[in-house]
Scaffold this motif. Sequence first.
Motif, mmCIF file in Angstrom:
data_model
loop_
_atom_site.group_PDB
_atom_site.id
_atom_site.type_symbol
_atom_site.label_atom_id
_atom_site.label_comp_id
_atom_site.label_asym_id
_atom_site.label_seq_id
_atom_site.Cartn_x
_atom_site.Cartn_y
_atom_site.Cartn_z
ATOM 1 N N PRO A 1 0.810 -1.223 0.000
ATOM 2 C CA PRO A 1 0.000 0.000 0.000
ATOM 3 C C PRO A 1 0.842 1.271 0.000
ATOM 4 C CG PRO A 1 -0.886 -1.584 1.565
ATOM 5 C CD PRO A 1 0.421 -2.148 1.092
ATOM 6 N N GLU A 2 2.002 1.233 0.665
ATOM 7 C CA GLU A 2 2.822 2.438 0.804
ATOM 8 C C GLU A 2 3.395 2.936 -0.516
ATOM 9 O OE1 GLU A 2 2.231 0.432 4.506
ATOM 10 O OE2 GLU A 2 3.085 -0.320 2.625
ATOM 11 N N TRP A 3 3.399 2.110 -1.539
ATOM 12 C CA TRP A 3 3.907 2.535 -2.840
ATOM 13 C C TRP A 3 2.874 3.317 -3.655
ATOM 14 C CZ3 TRP A 3 6.572 -2.598 -4.857
ATOM 15 C CH2 TRP A 3 7.653 -2.896 -4.019
ATOM 16 N N GLY A 4 1.659 3.350 -3.189
ATOM 17 C CA GLY A 4 0.570 3.917 -3.977
ATOM 18 C C GLY A 4 0.767 5.368 -4.355
ATOM 19 N N THR A 5 1.095 6.204 -3.388
ATOM 20 C CA THR A 5 1.226 7.640 -3.658
ATOM 21 C C THR A 5 2.253 7.908 -4.747
ATOM 22 O OG1 THR A 5 0.576 8.217 -1.387
ATOM 23 C CG2 THR A 5 1.783 9.880 -2.657
ATOM 24 N N HIS A 6 3.422 7.302 -4.617
ATOM 25 C CA HIS A 6 4.500 7.539 -5.595
ATOM 26 C C HIS A 6 4.113 7.025 -6.982
ATOM 27 C CE1 HIS A 6 8.628 8.050 -7.051
ATOM 28 N NE2 HIS A 6 8.457 6.890 -7.677
#
Length: 216
Positions: free
Chosen positions: A143-148
């Motif tokens: 999930p943490e890769w979503g923004t980038h």
Amino acid sequence: MQNAHLRLARLEYQRSTSKTATSTSVHVSHYMGDGEEAHLLSFFGNDAEVAAISSAIQENHRFQLVYPDGAKQRIGFGSDPACYKGTFGVPGEKRSLRHVIAVSSVLHANGSAGLSFILNDEPHTQTLVWATLATLLGLPVVPEWGTHMLEALRRAKKIVPISGIACAPAVVQVTRNEMLEWIGRECAAGHLPFPETNDPISWPSFEPQEALALPS
């Protein structure tokens, strides 16, 4: 919900033969489409109205969609659409209304052929957008890769807004292989850090209301 009727659109259908001409219309609650190509349509009406519209969709006929603001668009579903039928009651009325969700063959194969359709691409739904894209394409991501990654897709103009009623839809124009190569490059560049531990990846849960929420 107050003034909900003001957000409804209308689908109009006319059919003429050598002997007769008929006109039918139904109310539309949700719509997703790209130009004249319809992908999702949620409509309701009485038995005769819904039967006529459903049959015309299956026969690949064309319709006129009248938006809540009065704008008009000619639309059609193309070949092999699917219609999912149901009913719902209206307080104070004896007869139930018929409800249909029509889906194009392209949307039915969502995520294939380099096209992934998103129902609501809004600032507050970006976690859901990333989760949807990861699911449709089967991506090994966190999930943490979503923004980038979503920002990278937007810079490359891979996320394209399309027409919608009661939603803010978009289509992500990228294949699974393209995304995997892209993710690999971003990981190699140090832009996507790996999790510190080799544990199962936990994704947030989403309620149906979040996916169907009206645009802010």
